[in-house]
Scaffold this motif. Structure first.
Motif, PDB file in Angstrom:
ATOM      1  N   TYR A  38       0.810  -1.216   0.000  1.00  0.00           N
ATOM      2  CA  TYR A  38       0.000   0.000   0.000  1.00  0.00           C
ATOM      3  C   TYR A  38       0.846   1.269   0.000  1.00  0.00           C
ATOM      4  CZ  TYR A  38       1.300  -0.432   4.864  1.00  0.00           C
ATOM      5  OH  TYR A  38       2.035  -0.582   6.007  1.00  0.00           O
ATOM      6  N   LEU A  39       2.175   1.133   0.065  1.00  0.00           N
ATOM      7  CA  LEU A  39       3.087   2.275   0.143  1.00  0.00           C
ATOM      8  C   LEU A  39       4.081   2.211  -1.013  1.00  0.00           C
ATOM      9  CD1 LEU A  39       4.220   4.742   1.675  1.00  0.00           C
ATOM     10  CD2 LEU A  39       5.512   3.153   3.102  1.00  0.00           C
ATOM     11  N   MET A  40       3.862   3.049  -2.018  1.00  0.00           N
ATOM     12  CA  MET A  40       4.695   3.051  -3.207  1.00  0.00           C
ATOM     13  C   MET A  40       5.871   4.003  -3.012  1.00  0.00           C
ATOM     14  SD  MET A  40       3.249   0.912  -5.310  1.00  0.00           S
ATOM     15  CE  MET A  40       2.973  -0.056  -3.816  1.00  0.00           C
ATOM     16  N   THR A  41       7.055   3.490  -3.263  1.00  0.00           N
ATOM     17  CA  THR A  41       8.285   4.261  -3.108  1.00  0.00           C
ATOM     18  C   THR A  41       8.995   4.344  -4.459  1.00  0.00           C
ATOM     19  OG1 THR A  41       9.495   2.257  -2.535  1.00  0.00           O
ATOM     20  CG2 THR A  41       8.568   3.547  -0.706  1.00  0.00           C
ATOM     21  N   PRO A  42       9.969   5.250  -4.589  1.00  0.00           N
ATOM     22  CA  PRO A  42      10.711   5.338  -5.848  1.00  0.00           C
ATOM     23  C   PRO A  42      11.506   4.064  -6.104  1.00  0.00           C
ATOM     24  CG  PRO A  42      11.168   7.244  -4.452  1.00  0.00           C
ATOM     25  CD  PRO A  42      10.406   6.256  -3.626  1.00  0.00           C
ATOM     26  N   LEU A  43      11.787   3.813  -7.357  1.00  0.00           N
ATOM     27  CA  LEU A  43      12.629   2.685  -7.739  1.00  0.00           C
ATOM     28  C   LEU A  43      14.092   3.062  -7.540  1.00  0.00           C
ATOM     29  CD1 LEU A  43      10.731   1.893 -11.018  1.00  0.00           C
ATOM     30  CD2 LEU A  43      10.853   0.373  -9.040  1.00  0.00           C
ATOM     31  N   GLU A  74       9.008   2.055 -16.031  1.00  0.00           N
ATOM     32  CA  GLU A  74       9.596   2.359 -14.731  1.00  0.00           C
ATOM     33  C   GLU A  74       9.949   3.846 -14.621  1.00  0.00           C
ATOM     34  OE1 GLU A  74      11.644  -1.921 -13.581  1.00  0.00           O
ATOM     35  OE2 GLU A  74      12.880  -0.358 -14.498  1.00  0.00           O
ATOM     36  N   LYS A  75      10.483   4.414 -15.686  1.00  0.00           N
ATOM     37  CA  LYS A  75      10.818   5.839 -15.674  1.00  0.00           C
ATOM     38  C   LYS A  75       9.564   6.702 -15.594  1.00  0.00           C
ATOM     39  CE  LYS A  75      15.201   5.256 -18.035  1.00  0.00           C
ATOM     40  NZ  LYS A  75      15.990   5.443 -19.253  1.00  0.00           N
ATOM     41  N   LYS A  76       8.518   6.275 -16.261  1.00  0.00           N
ATOM     42  CA  LYS A  76       7.241   6.986 -16.214  1.00  0.00           C
ATOM     43  C   LYS A  76       6.647   6.923 -14.793  1.00  0.00           C
ATOM     44  CE  LYS A  76       3.048   7.133 -18.991  1.00  0.00           C
ATOM     45  NZ  LYS A  76       2.271   6.436 -20.001  1.00  0.00           N
ATOM     46  N   TYR A  77       6.708   5.730 -14.190  1.00  0.00           N
ATOM     47  CA  TYR A  77       6.260   5.572 -12.797  1.00  0.00           C
ATOM     48  C   TYR A  77       7.071   6.487 -11.887  1.00  0.00           C
ATOM     49  CZ  TYR A  77       6.327   3.683  -8.065  1.00  0.00           C
ATOM     50  OH  TYR A  77       6.304   3.560  -6.705  1.00  0.00           O
ATOM     51  N   GLN A  78       8.379   6.459 -12.043  1.00  0.00           N
ATOM     52  CA  GLN A  78       9.275   7.246 -11.190  1.00  0.00           C
ATOM     53  C   GLN A  78       8.921   8.726 -11.259  1.00  0.00           C
ATOM     54  OE1 GLN A  78      11.274   5.848  -9.145  1.00  0.00           O
ATOM     55  NE2 GLN A  78      13.281   6.775  -9.055  1.00  0.00           N
ATOM     56  N   LYS A  79       8.706   9.220 -12.469  1.00  0.00           N
ATOM     57  CA  LYS A  79       8.375  10.632 -12.637  1.00  0.00           C
ATOM     58  C   LYS A  79       7.026  10.948 -11.987  1.00  0.00           C
ATOM     59  CE  LYS A  79       7.969  14.337 -15.971  1.00  0.00           C
ATOM     60  NZ  LYS A  79       8.094  14.759 -17.348  1.00  0.00           N
ATOM     61  N   ALA A  80       6.020  10.108 -12.206  1.00  0.00           N
ATOM     62  CA  ALA A  80       4.695  10.321 -11.621  1.00  0.00           C
ATOM     63  C   ALA A  80       4.755  10.246 -10.102  1.00  0.00           C
ATOM     64  CB  ALA A  80       3.708   9.295 -12.164  1.00  0.00           C
ATOM     65  N   GLN A  81       5.506   9.291  -9.578  1.00  0.00           N
ATOM     66  CA  GLN A  81       5.605   9.111  -8.130  1.00  0.00           C
ATOM     67  C   GLN A  81       6.247  10.335  -7.491  1.00  0.00           C
ATOM     68  OE1 GLN A  81       8.021   8.649  -5.644  1.00  0.00           O
ATOM     69  NE2 GLN A  81       6.918   7.436  -4.160  1.00  0.00           N
ATOM     70  N   ILE A  82       7.324  10.796  -8.055  1.00  0.00           N
ATOM     71  CA  ILE A  82       8.053  11.924  -7.487  1.00  0.00           C
ATOM     72  C   ILE A  82       7.267  13.227  -7.667  1.00  0.00           C
ATOM     73  CG2 ILE A  82      10.142  13.326  -7.710  1.00  0.00           C
ATOM     74  CD1 ILE A  82      11.599  10.631  -8.335  1.00  0.00           C
ATOM     75  N   CYS A  83       6.665  13.436  -8.831  1.00  0.00           N
ATOM     76  CA  CYS A  83       5.885  14.660  -9.056  1.00  0.00           C
ATOM     77  C   CYS A  83       4.684  14.724  -8.120  1.00  0.00           C
ATOM     78  CB  CYS A  83       5.431  14.744 -10.513  1.00  0.00           C
ATOM     79  SG  CYS A  83       6.764  15.121 -11.658  1.00  0.00           S
ATOM     80  N   THR A  84       4.038  13.592  -7.904  1.00  0.00           N
ATOM     81  CA  THR A  84       2.879  13.564  -7.018  1.00  0.00           C
ATOM     82  C   THR A  84       3.305  13.804  -5.576  1.00  0.00           C
ATOM     83  OG1 THR A  84       1.786  12.030  -8.523  1.00  0.00           O
ATOM     84  CG2 THR A  84       0.883  12.205  -6.305  1.00  0.00           C
ATOM     85  N   ARG A  85       4.390  13.172  -5.176  1.00  0.00           N
ATOM     86  CA  ARG A  85       4.883  13.369  -3.812  1.00  0.00           C
ATOM     87  C   ARG A  85       5.333  14.813  -3.590  1.00  0.00           C
ATOM     88  NH1 ARG A  85       9.261  10.316  -3.780  1.00  0.00           N
ATOM     89  NH2 ARG A  85      10.580  11.969  -3.023  1.00  0.00           N
ATOM     90  N   ASN A  86       5.774  15.469  -4.644  1.00  0.00           N
ATOM     91  CA  ASN A  86       6.214  16.863  -4.544  1.00  0.00           C
ATOM     92  C   ASN A  86       5.084  17.780  -4.088  1.00  0.00           C
ATOM     93  OD1 ASN A  86       8.244  18.918  -4.901  1.00  0.00           O
ATOM     94  ND2 ASN A  86       7.086  19.552  -6.694  1.00  0.00           N
ATOM     95  N   ILE A  99       3.258  -0.399 -11.959  1.00  0.00           N
ATOM     96  CA  ILE A  99       4.023   0.127 -13.087  1.00  0.00           C
ATOM     97  C   ILE A  99       3.562  -0.516 -14.388  1.00  0.00           C
ATOM     98  CG2 ILE A  99       6.321   0.181 -14.159  1.00  0.00           C
ATOM     99  CD1 ILE A  99       7.433   0.454 -11.250  1.00  0.00           C
ATOM    100  N   GLU A 100       3.425  -1.833 -14.378  1.00  0.00           N
ATOM    101  CA  GLU A 100       3.048  -2.555 -15.581  1.00  0.00           C
ATOM    102  C   GLU A 100       1.637  -2.200 -16.052  1.00  0.00           C
ATOM    103  OE1 GLU A 100       2.321  -7.173 -16.715  1.00  0.00           O
ATOM    104  OE2 GLU A 100       4.164  -6.701 -15.607  1.00  0.00           O
TER     105      GLU A 100
END
Length: 160
Positions: free
Chosen positions: A50-55, A63-75, A155-156
């Protein structure tokens, strides 16, 4: 963004993940009370179902798309903290009161922030913008396998 949960009973020197590990919110997620919902954490948190963290090292397009979305949202959360500190300077300069008064002050500022938000009160401008270079630099810690499996599934399904 409305503040939905606040824990202010720990000293400032306690790590965020320790506060979360001992929170009601974590227990609620562990008991599947928020089925189908995810929390976002930075690399200092363990990846859980239930807790998504950066790769650690995103390589594929997904994976890069997930990373960007995860970090932008957390921002967004980081910006809320900045607005809160600008709106209520006592939070940034330091509170010099008894611990019980300090806790009340922190909760009160979050409560007032939500009231001002609902009243459409103009908030201080956010001077910080997400630096896209950070997307490749933020580390993640190796963590529990099940969290990694769920994150890979997200991610998939959503970022491919």
């Amino acid at each position: 963004m409305e503040i939905m949960n606040i824990v202010a009973r720990w000293p400032g020197s306690v790590h965020d993940s320790t506060v979360f590990d001992n929170s009601l919110l974590r227990a609620q997620f562990e008991n599947n009370e928020y089925d189908g919902c995810f929390l976002l954490g930075d690399g200092s948190y363990p990846c859980r179902s239930y807790l998504m963290t950066p790769l650690l090292n995103p390589t594929t397009y997904s994976e890069k798309k997930y990373q960007k979305a995860q970090i932008c949202t957390r921002n967004v959360i980081e910006r809320v903290f900045g607005v809160l500190k600008r709106r209520f300077p006592v939070l940034s300069v330091g509170i010099r009161t008894k611990p019980s008064t300090t806790l009340t002050t922190i909760v009160a500022t979050a409560f007032l922030y939500n009231i001002l938000l609902k009243q459409n009160d103009e908030m201080p401008l956010n001077e910080q913008q997400l630096d896209n270079n950070l997307l490749e630099e933020l580390p993640a810690l190796p963590v529990r396998q099940i969290g990694n499996v769920v994150r890979n599934y997200v991610i998939e399904i959503y970022f491919s």
